[in-house]
Design a protein around this motif. Structure first.
Motif, PDB file in Angstrom:
ATOM      1  N   ILE A   1     -11.174  12.195   3.977  1.00 40.12           N
ATOM      2  CA  ILE A   1     -11.924  11.103   4.088  1.00 40.12           C
ATOM      3  C   ILE A   1     -11.596  10.163   5.043  1.00 40.12           C
ATOM      4  O   ILE A   1     -12.199   9.633   5.799  1.00 40.12           O
ATOM      5  CB  ILE A   1     -12.144  10.449   2.753  1.00 40.12           C
ATOM      6  CG1 ILE A   1     -13.051  11.495   1.776  1.00 40.12           C
ATOM      7  CG2 ILE A   1     -13.083   9.381   2.793  1.00 40.12           C
ATOM      8  CD1 ILE A   1     -12.935  11.063   0.048  1.00 40.12           C
ATOM      9  N   GLY A   2     -10.260  10.016   4.839  1.00 41.32           N
ATOM     10  CA  GLY A   2      -9.750   8.750   5.614  1.00 41.32           C
ATOM     11  C   GLY A   2      -9.686   9.287   7.067  1.00 41.32           C
ATOM     12  O   GLY A   2      -9.866   8.377   7.901  1.00 41.32           O
TER      13      GLY A   2
ATOM     14  N   PHE B   1     -10.146   4.655   1.967  1.00 45.26           N
ATOM     15  CA  PHE B   1     -10.625   3.526   2.564  1.00 45.26           C
ATOM     16  C   PHE B   1      -9.265   2.320   2.768  1.00 45.26           C
ATOM     17  O   PHE B   1      -9.022   1.834   3.800  1.00 45.26           O
ATOM     18  CB  PHE B   1     -11.849   2.916   1.945  1.00 45.26           C
ATOM     19  CG  PHE B   1     -12.330   1.725   2.848  1.00 45.26           C
ATOM     20  CD1 PHE B   1     -12.923   1.869   4.161  1.00 45.26           C
ATOM     21  CD2 PHE B   1     -12.450   0.430   2.188  1.00 45.26           C
ATOM     22  CE1 PHE B   1     -13.576   0.961   4.769  1.00 45.26           C
ATOM     23  CE2 PHE B   1     -13.023  -0.639   2.898  1.00 45.26           C
ATOM     24  CZ  PHE B   1     -13.568  -0.206   3.981  1.00 45.26           C
ATOM     25  N   ALA B   2      -8.768   2.304   1.582  1.00 51.49           N
ATOM     26  CA  ALA B   2      -7.716   1.514   1.342  1.00 51.49           C
ATOM     27  C   ALA B   2      -6.464   1.780   2.375  1.00 51.49           C
ATOM     28  O   ALA B   2      -5.974   0.970   3.208  1.00 51.49           O
ATOM     29  CB  ALA B   2      -7.081   1.358  -0.060  1.00 51.49           C
TER      30      ALA B   2
ATOM     31  N   THR C   1       0.844  -1.178   0.056  1.00 48.37           N
ATOM     32  CA  THR C   1       0.051  -0.028  -0.126  1.00 48.37           C
ATOM     33  C   THR C   1       0.935   1.322  -0.177  1.00 48.37           C
ATOM     34  O   THR C   1       0.579   2.160  -0.843  1.00 48.37           O
ATOM     35  CB  THR C   1      -0.897  -0.083   1.085  1.00 48.37           C
ATOM     36  OG1 THR C   1      -1.744  -1.126   1.237  1.00 48.37           O
ATOM     37  CG2 THR C   1      -1.642   1.060   1.274  1.00 48.37           C
ATOM     38  N   LEU C   2       2.062   1.132   0.804  1.00 44.80           N
ATOM     39  CA  LEU C   2       2.767   2.385   0.966  1.00 44.80           C
ATOM     40  C   LEU C   2       3.526   2.594  -0.457  1.00 44.80           C
ATOM     41  O   LEU C   2       3.435   3.686  -0.954  1.00 44.80           O
ATOM     42  CB  LEU C   2       3.754   2.355   2.074  1.00 44.80           C
ATOM     43  CG  LEU C   2       4.679   3.335   2.288  1.00 44.80           C
ATOM     44  CD1 LEU C   2       4.047   4.557   2.811  1.00 44.80           C
ATOM     45  CD2 LEU C   2       5.860   2.886   3.450  1.00 44.80           C
ATOM     46  N   ILE C   3       4.067   1.859  -1.048  1.00 43.79           N
ATOM     47  CA  ILE C   3       4.707   1.894  -2.194  1.00 43.79           C
ATOM     48  C   ILE C   3       4.171   2.262  -3.523  1.00 43.79           C
ATOM     49  O   ILE C   3       4.215   2.982  -4.131  1.00 43.79           O
ATOM     50  CB  ILE C   3       5.814   0.788  -2.334  1.00 43.79           C
ATOM     51  CG1 ILE C   3       6.770   0.719  -1.304  1.00 43.79           C
ATOM     52  CG2 ILE C   3       6.558   0.591  -3.738  1.00 43.79           C
ATOM     53  CD1 ILE C   3       7.591  -0.781  -1.436  1.00 43.79           C
TER      54      ILE C   3
ATOM     55  N   VAL D   1      -5.170  -2.240  -5.197  1.00 42.84           N
ATOM     56  CA  VAL D   1      -4.441  -2.736  -4.204  1.00 42.84           C
ATOM     57  C   VAL D   1      -5.380  -2.981  -2.819  1.00 42.84           C
ATOM     58  O   VAL D   1      -5.424  -3.979  -2.028  1.00 42.84           O
ATOM     59  CB  VAL D   1      -3.046  -2.413  -3.743  1.00 42.84           C
ATOM     60  CG1 VAL D   1      -2.510  -3.076  -2.409  1.00 42.84           C
ATOM     61  CG2 VAL D   1      -2.133  -2.771  -4.932  1.00 42.84           C
ATOM     62  N   GLY D   2      -6.024  -1.920  -2.515  1.00 43.54           N
ATOM     63  CA  GLY D   2      -6.837  -1.906  -1.133  1.00 43.54           C
ATOM     64  C   GLY D   2      -8.056  -2.818  -1.431  1.00 43.54           C
ATOM     65  O   GLY D   2      -8.428  -3.812  -0.689  1.00 43.54           O
TER      66      GLY D   2
END
Length: 447
Positions: free
Chosen positions: A354-355, A273-274, A37-39, A52-53
């Motif tokens: 949103i997060g 959300f991811a 997720t980070l990369i 990916v999420g």
């Protein structure tokens, strides 16, 4: 490595010493997907991050079938260890391994055959579909490794060894991060590279823990004479494994249904959300593993017939979970924006906003899910996995219904999805605790 007999000695001390490697291990396991997720979020853009999420949610749902079966088998192993019945322990190993290996093959076939339908059901936006299809085709090549790691980790933990699974997981997590950087940034393989890094790391932990267990625990090896199936043993294993599997699957299927609703709000909400779910999972994962450690404690003492020790353990576990959740809730609510900034570029202000909204609603109520994990662990350990299924259906059913209902109100929108989660936790907690007290009162009256 030393095995820990949880039927003896200090309750709080032994429970915490056994739980800490489990907590560390699952935090590391979260690093598998967090590294992706980070990369991906930083270097491949919002569409790739959304893919990916959503893939993670689907992957969690499908692998939860195997993990649930491993957890159910682990409860049987713990009870047999508490009874000191090594013959029945080996019977359980044989039957559960065959059962879960067969399920692994079935899941692999179904995923690859049904991928187009899966993408359609999840309402994946057209611009995200190519990324998600590529990621899923690669990531599910590692499902057999997921089975091997979780099976032998459950076996070792059942007999009180929570350190070895942590060691193998730590090694594979470091490898995952290194390969992520190499495949995505060095070779430019995109989301396929991120998925490939995770698969290779999973095989390192899966094969490694299998070889270690067979070499270092000769008492688990089966002789040729012991390689025969018994319908009675298979039935016992299947009942506990499938009900625990059902509980895990229902839980993750509900999350998958919510993911579909999230996807309908577009790429910005999907990306938020991811990232937020990774933070959320990372925050409460330790108490989930504490619940698993608590389950092993209960199962060993249930097998040994030590009811008073079980009651004392329940009080210690609830207190510890409450304190931990209180601290984590305060931290997540206070640092929601900086935490989102780890995964999302600062220029993506809409996604971060949103997060943050998600994290502050979920984070304020972590004890709700902390108590729920303890209830799951207790009912699984005392051979009542059906009750765990009921609690999961209550929690996730409430969450899904409210998520779709509340988010359809224009004035509430996506906030309704976030608010549905703690409401579902609370309802399941009330039912689970009420049932426990009624069960205890009935036992007291009969005794």
């Amino acid at each position: 490595m030393k095995q820990r007999d949880l039927t003896k000695g200090s309750i709080t001390g032994n429970l915490m010493l056994f739980a800490l490697p489990l907590m560390a291990g699952n935090l590391l396991q979260q690093c598998y997907n967090i590294a992706d997720t980070l990369i991906v979020g930083r270097y491949l853009g919002a569409n790739a991050l959304a893919a990916v999420g959503s893939s993670y949610t689907l992957m969690t749902f499908l692998t939860s079938i195997l993990i649930g079966m491993c957890m159910g088998s682990g409860a049987v192993f713990s009870i047999r260890f508490g009874e000191q019945d090594h013959k029945k322990l080996k019977e359980g190993i044989l039957h559960s391994f065959g059962l879960i290996a067969a399920m692994t093959v079935v899941i692999n076939v179904l995923v690859y055959a049904g991928l187009p339908l899966i993408l359609k059901v999840l309402q994946v936006p057209a611009e995200v579909v190519p990324y998600m299809r590529t990621y899923l085709l690669v990531i599910f090549a590692g499902i057999s490794a997921t089975f091997l790691y979780n099976y032998f980790a459950a076996l070792l933990r059942a007999v009180g060894n929570s350190v070895v699974p942590l060691i193998f997981l730590a090694a594979s997590t470091v490898l995952n991060i290194v390969l992520d950087l190499l495949f995505v940034l060095g070779f430019g393989w995109g989301v396929a590279g991120a998925a490939g890094a995770t698969v290779l790391a999973q095989f390192v932990s899966g094969i490694g823990i299998t070889v270690y267990t067979l070499i270092c625990f000769p008492e688990f090896r089966l002789s040729r004479e012991e390689l025969h199936f018994d319908k009675r043993v298979l039935g016992e294993i299947a009942q506990l494994s499938f009900l625990t599997c059902l509980q895990q699957s229902v839980m993750n299927f509900g999350i998958l249904m919510v993911q579909g609703r999230v996807n309908s709000f577009g790429t910005a909400v999907m990306a938020a959300f991811a990232a937020a779910v990774k933070i959320d999972s990372f925050a409460y994962m330790p108490v989930q593993d504490f619940g698993n450690a608590f389950s092993t404690f209960i199962a060993q003492n249930y097998g040994a017939g030590k009811e008073k020790r079980i009651s004392q353990g329940i009080k210690s576990a609830v207190t510890a979970a409450f304190v931990f959740c209180l601290v984590i809730s305060a931290a997540v609510c206070a640092f929601a924006a900086p935490l989102m900034g780890i995964f999302v570029n600062a220029s993506q202000t809409e996604i971060i906003s949103i997060g943050v909204g998600y994290l502050r609603i979920e984070g304020a109520f972590y004890f709700g899910i902390g108590l729920l994990f303890l209830l799951y662990g207790y009912y699984r350990a005392v051979k009542m996995p059906g009750m765990s299924v009921i609690l999961t259906i209550l929690s996730l059913g409430t969450r899904v219904v409210l998520a779709y209902t509340l988010s359809a109100v224009p004035a509430i929108g996506v906030t309704g999805i976030w608010a549905s989660v703690p409401i579902g936790w609370a309802l399941a907690d009330i039912v689970g605790v009420t049932y426990y007290w009624k069960k205890m009162r009935r036992k007291s009256e009969l005794g």
